[in-house]
Design a protein around this motif. Structure first.
Motif, PDB file in Angstrom:
ATOM      1  N   ARG A 148       0.866  -1.135  -0.029  1.00 17.22           N
ATOM      2  CA  ARG A 148       0.067  -0.098   0.067  1.00 17.22           C
ATOM      3  C   ARG A 148       0.689   1.310   0.174  1.00 17.22           C
ATOM      4  NH1 ARG A 148      -4.722   1.129   3.795  1.00 17.22           N
ATOM      5  NH2 ARG A 148      -3.230   0.858   5.426  1.00 17.22           N
ATOM      6  N   THR A 149       2.021   1.328   0.797  1.00 20.30           N
ATOM      7  CA  THR A 149       2.837   2.488   0.891  1.00 20.30           C
ATOM      8  C   THR A 149       3.464   2.664  -0.446  1.00 20.30           C
ATOM      9  OG1 THR A 149       3.011   2.048   3.134  1.00 20.30           O
ATOM     10  CG2 THR A 149       4.294   3.814   2.441  1.00 20.30           C
ATOM     11  N   LEU A 150       3.940   1.347  -0.894  1.00 16.26           N
ATOM     12  CA  LEU A 150       4.637   1.495  -2.514  1.00 16.26           C
ATOM     13  C   LEU A 150       3.683   2.187  -3.440  1.00 16.26           C
ATOM     14  CD1 LEU A 150       6.547  -1.760  -2.506  1.00 16.26           C
ATOM     15  CD2 LEU A 150       7.515   0.377  -2.501  1.00 16.26           C
ATOM     16  N   GLU A 151       2.410   1.769  -3.266  1.00 19.28           N
ATOM     17  CA  GLU A 151       1.491   2.406  -4.206  1.00 19.28           C
ATOM     18  C   GLU A 151       1.204   3.796  -4.064  1.00 19.28           C
ATOM     19  OE1 GLU A 151      -2.028   0.194  -3.492  1.00 19.28           O
ATOM     20  OE2 GLU A 151      -1.146  -1.536  -4.711  1.00 19.28           O
ATOM     21  N   LEU A 152       1.258   4.312  -2.681  1.00 14.23           N
ATOM     22  CA  LEU A 152       1.254   5.809  -2.342  1.00 14.23           C
ATOM     23  C   LEU A 152       2.545   6.372  -2.917  1.00 14.23           C
ATOM     24  CD1 LEU A 152      -0.641   7.563  -0.736  1.00 14.23           C
ATOM     25  CD2 LEU A 152       0.953   7.153   1.286  1.00 14.23           C
ATOM     26  N   SER A 153       3.669   5.989  -2.780  1.00 12.66           N
ATOM     27  CA  SER A 153       4.767   6.399  -3.137  1.00 12.66           C
ATOM     28  C   SER A 153       4.849   6.755  -4.860  1.00 12.66           C
ATOM     29  CB  SER A 153       6.006   5.779  -2.950  1.00 12.66           C
ATOM     30  OG  SER A 153       6.285   4.543  -3.557  1.00 12.66           O
ATOM     31  N   ARG A 154       4.221   5.727  -5.365  1.00 10.83           N
ATOM     32  CA  ARG A 154       3.769   5.922  -7.058  1.00 10.83           C
ATOM     33  C   ARG A 154       2.899   6.960  -7.327  1.00 10.83           C
ATOM     34  NH1 ARG A 154       0.675   1.045  -8.724  1.00 10.83           N
ATOM     35  NH2 ARG A 154      -1.114   2.341  -7.651  1.00 10.83           N
ATOM     36  N   ASP A 155       1.856   6.899  -6.457  1.00 10.51           N
ATOM     37  CA  ASP A 155       0.889   8.025  -6.764  1.00 10.51           C
ATOM     38  C   ASP A 155       0.801   9.547  -6.418  1.00 10.51           C
ATOM     39  OD1 ASP A 155      -0.288   5.903  -8.321  1.00 10.51           O
ATOM     40  OD2 ASP A 155      -1.666   5.430  -6.446  1.00 10.51           O
ATOM     41  N   ARG A 156       1.635   9.608  -5.415  1.00 15.22           N
ATOM     42  CA  ARG A 156       1.865  10.984  -4.580  1.00 15.22           C
ATOM     43  C   ARG A 156       3.450  11.377  -4.395  1.00 15.22           C
ATOM     44  NH1 ARG A 156      -2.451  11.867  -1.243  1.00 15.22           N
ATOM     45  NH2 ARG A 156      -1.674  13.919  -1.094  1.00 15.22           N
ATOM     46  N   ALA A 157       4.126  10.788  -5.062  1.00 18.37           N
ATOM     47  CA  ALA A 157       5.495  11.245  -4.800  1.00 18.37           C
ATOM     48  C   ALA A 157       6.277  10.788  -6.038  1.00 18.37           C
ATOM     49  CB  ALA A 157       6.067  10.684  -3.679  1.00 18.37           C
ATOM     50  N   LEU A 158       7.689  11.196  -6.046  1.00 17.59           N
ATOM     51  CA  LEU A 158       8.826  11.108  -7.025  1.00 17.59           C
ATOM     52  C   LEU A 158       8.884   9.401  -7.118  1.00 17.59           C
ATOM     53  CD1 LEU A 158      10.379  12.081  -9.511  1.00 17.59           C
ATOM     54  CD2 LEU A 158      12.110  12.306  -7.758  1.00 17.59           C
ATOM     55  N   GLY A 159       8.422   8.980  -5.980  1.00 16.98           N
ATOM     56  CA  GLY A 159       9.094   7.499  -5.763  1.00 16.98           C
ATOM     57  C   GLY A 159       9.347   6.864  -4.356  1.00 16.98           C
ATOM     58  N   THR A 160      10.049   5.922  -4.365  1.00 16.79           N
ATOM     59  CA  THR A 160      10.447   5.575  -3.165  1.00 16.79           C
ATOM     60  C   THR A 160      11.781   5.227  -2.536  1.00 16.79           C
ATOM     61  OG1 THR A 160       9.654   3.710  -1.552  1.00 16.79           O
ATOM     62  CG2 THR A 160      10.021   3.106  -3.822  1.00 16.79           C
ATOM     63  N   ILE A 161      12.229   5.427  -1.183  1.00 24.02           N
ATOM     64  CA  ILE A 161      13.406   5.105  -0.650  1.00 24.02           C
ATOM     65  C   ILE A 161      13.472   4.168   0.394  1.00 24.02           C
ATOM     66  CG2 ILE A 161      14.435   7.365  -1.588  1.00 24.02           C
ATOM     67  CD1 ILE A 161      13.633   8.407   1.343  1.00 24.02           C
ATOM     68  N   PRO A 162      13.221   2.849  -0.140  1.00 24.63           N
ATOM     69  CA  PRO A 162      13.029   1.702   0.915  1.00 24.63           C
ATOM     70  C   PRO A 162      14.447   1.470   1.779  1.00 24.63           C
ATOM     71  CG  PRO A 162      12.374   0.822  -1.232  1.00 24.63           C
ATOM     72  CD  PRO A 162      13.107   2.140  -1.320  1.00 24.63           C
ATOM     73  N   TYR A 163      14.179   1.419   2.779  1.00 24.20           N
ATOM     74  CA  TYR A 163      15.654   0.901   3.799  1.00 24.20           C
ATOM     75  C   TYR A 163      15.485  -0.435   4.324  1.00 24.20           C
ATOM     76  CZ  TYR A 163      18.729   2.043   7.485  1.00 24.20           C
ATOM     77  OH  TYR A 163      19.790   2.116   8.246  1.00 24.20           O
ATOM     78  N   LEU A 164      16.810  -1.134   4.371  1.00 26.83           N
ATOM     79  CA  LEU A 164      16.823  -2.289   4.863  1.00 26.83           C
ATOM     80  C   LEU A 164      16.209  -3.478   3.923  1.00 26.83           C
ATOM     81  CD1 LEU A 164      18.605  -3.593   7.289  1.00 26.83           C
ATOM     82  CD2 LEU A 164      16.753  -3.717   8.477  1.00 26.83           C
ATOM     83  N   VAL A 165      16.345  -3.352   2.865  1.00 21.54           N
ATOM     84  CA  VAL A 165      15.693  -3.990   1.998  1.00 21.54           C
ATOM     85  C   VAL A 165      16.654  -5.271   1.232  1.00 21.54           C
ATOM     86  CG1 VAL A 165      13.645  -2.713   1.758  1.00 21.54           C
ATOM     87  CG2 VAL A 165      15.453  -2.600   0.103  1.00 21.54           C
ATOM     88  N   THR A 166      15.958  -6.099   0.460  1.00 27.44           N
ATOM     89  CA  THR A 166      16.881  -7.267  -0.453  1.00 27.44           C
ATOM     90  C   THR A 166      16.639  -7.104  -2.078  1.00 27.44           C
ATOM     91  OG1 THR A 166      14.837  -8.737  -0.602  1.00 27.44           O
ATOM     92  CG2 THR A 166      16.542  -8.865   1.257  1.00 27.44           C
ATOM     93  N   PRO A 167      17.267  -7.654  -2.531  1.00 26.21           N
ATOM     94  CA  PRO A 167      17.087  -7.522  -4.206  1.00 26.21           C
ATOM     95  C   PRO A 167      15.814  -8.047  -4.573  1.00 26.21           C
ATOM     96  CG  PRO A 167      19.166  -8.118  -3.964  1.00 26.21           C
ATOM     97  CD  PRO A 167      18.614  -8.160  -2.431  1.00 26.21           C
ATOM     98  N   GLU A 168      15.147  -8.993  -3.769  1.00 26.69           N
ATOM     99  CA  GLU A 168      13.599  -9.384  -3.997  1.00 26.69           C
ATOM    100  C   GLU A 168      12.658  -8.574  -3.754  1.00 26.69           C
ATOM    101  OE1 GLU A 168      16.683 -12.404  -3.939  1.00 26.69           O
ATOM    102  OE2 GLU A 168      16.138 -11.144  -2.255  1.00 26.69           O
ATOM    103  N   HIS A 169      12.834  -7.593  -2.606  1.00 28.43           N
ATOM    104  CA  HIS A 169      11.774  -6.754  -2.373  1.00 28.43           C
ATOM    105  C   HIS A 169      12.024  -5.575  -3.507  1.00 28.43           C
ATOM    106  CE1 HIS A 169      10.638  -2.740  -0.917  1.00 28.43           C
ATOM    107  NE2 HIS A 169       9.641  -3.524   0.046  1.00 28.43           N
ATOM    108  N   THR A 170      13.504  -5.158  -3.936  1.00 27.83           N
ATOM    109  CA  THR A 170      13.376  -4.211  -4.970  1.00 27.83           C
ATOM    110  C   THR A 170      12.431  -4.671  -6.436  1.00 27.83           C
ATOM    111  OG1 THR A 170      15.513  -3.304  -4.324  1.00 27.83           O
ATOM    112  CG2 THR A 170      15.094  -2.974  -6.504  1.00 27.83           C
ATOM    113  N   ALA A 171      12.887  -6.115  -6.688  1.00 27.53           N
ATOM    114  CA  ALA A 171      11.904  -6.399  -7.811  1.00 27.53           C
ATOM    115  C   ALA A 171      10.566  -6.324  -7.611  1.00 27.53           C
ATOM    116  CB  ALA A 171      12.297  -7.914  -8.167  1.00 27.53           C
TER     117      ALA A 171
END
Length: 291
Positions: A148-171
């Protein structure tokens, strides 16, 4: 969301530096921060990300000392800094240095914020207030982990800056965001070839985060188990969220995030120095291995 005030992804470059030390409050360190920021720009890093619940004011000495470096908060807690104050600081910095600052926002954690309530709804309300105050969607990024927050970053911001994640999360994040939004995960780097020492340094850094449900729940969504989260983190978990080893191994790990869909990787040096240190020698090594 596209906006005429967007910072183009290519201006941020593929690599940035994430650092708590770059947001130091001590006025006597202002010159040191300026020198460090100027060197990061000279080394070819496209962005400096200010950790430790940072605000617009922490970006000012870095922006003033550079000419092309993008400076972003990573993150500004919505509970500690009001949207009106954030908008006023943004407007002042933008007037003096147009197009140089990204307002990175996040909900922090229940254990760290006394006012923590209904985080998703509160983040939406905060973005609404920024809209009303005139902060363009294309000049803010959201720290997002769940869908849900990723969708929010897509719709209401330039994008997202996820912290402490893996390549699988990035995909997964890229699949939710689509092609256009900025995806700039943070990645911790241990410039240490010895596996035992590298993992020990990594676990010392990881330990505080294993007590925060936002991160542990995300790890469980990604297929890790409760056993992976115990005793400072399994080798499997440590190796997934840290880049360590010989320089070629570290470069390959960073490239894995780019191959998974990241536009930019915010690199945080992890060693035995204090978190507010400025590990400029390590930043130089990073720049060399990324060249």
């Amino acid at each position: 969301m596209s906006d005429t005030a967007d910072i183009p992804k290519q201006s941020i470059g593929r690599y940035g530096i994430w650092s708590v030390g770059l947001r130091a409050e001590d006025p006597s360190r202002r010159g040191e921060l300026a020198e460090a920021a100027a060197e990061l720009e000279e080394l070819g890093f496209g962005a400096a990300w200010l950790g430790g619940n940072s605000a617009v004011r922490h970006a000012v000495p870095l922006v003033e000392a550079t000419s092309t470096l993008t400076v972003g908060t990573s993150i500004q807690s919505i509970w500690q800094y009001g949207a009106g104050d954030a908008a006023a600081g943004f407007a002042e910095l933008e007037a003096a240095h147009p197009g140089r600052f990204l307002l990175g926002l996040g909900v922090s954690h229940a254990k760290l914020a006394d006012r923590y309530r209904r985080p998703y709804a509160s983040l939406v309300a905060y973005l609404d207030a920024l809209d009303e105050a005139g902060v363009p969607a294309g000049r803010r990024v959201v720290a997002a982990l769940g869908p849900r927050t990723l969708e929010l970053s897509r719709d209401r911001a330039l994008g997202t800056i996820p912290y402490l994640v893996t390549p699988e999360h990035t995909a997964r994040a890229r699949g939710i965001l689509g092609e256009a939004p900025l995806l700039a995960p943070e990645l911790k780097v241990v410039l240490e070839p010895d596996p035992a020492r590298a993992r020990a340094l990594a676990r010392a850094s990881l330990a505080p985060y294993l007590g925060l449900p936002n991160y542990t729940n995300n790890f469980l969504r990604l297929g890790f188990t409760e056993d992976d989260l115990a005793d400072g983190g399994s080798d499997r978990l440590v190796d997934a969220v840290f880049a360590w080893g010989e320089e070629s191994r570290i470069r390959d790990r960073i490239d894995t995030f780019l191959s998974a869909g990241a536009d930019h990787v915010a690199l945080q040096i992890v060693d035995d120095r204090s978190r507010d240190a400025l590990p400029r020698d390590a930043w130089r090594r990073l720049a060399s291995l990324l060249a």
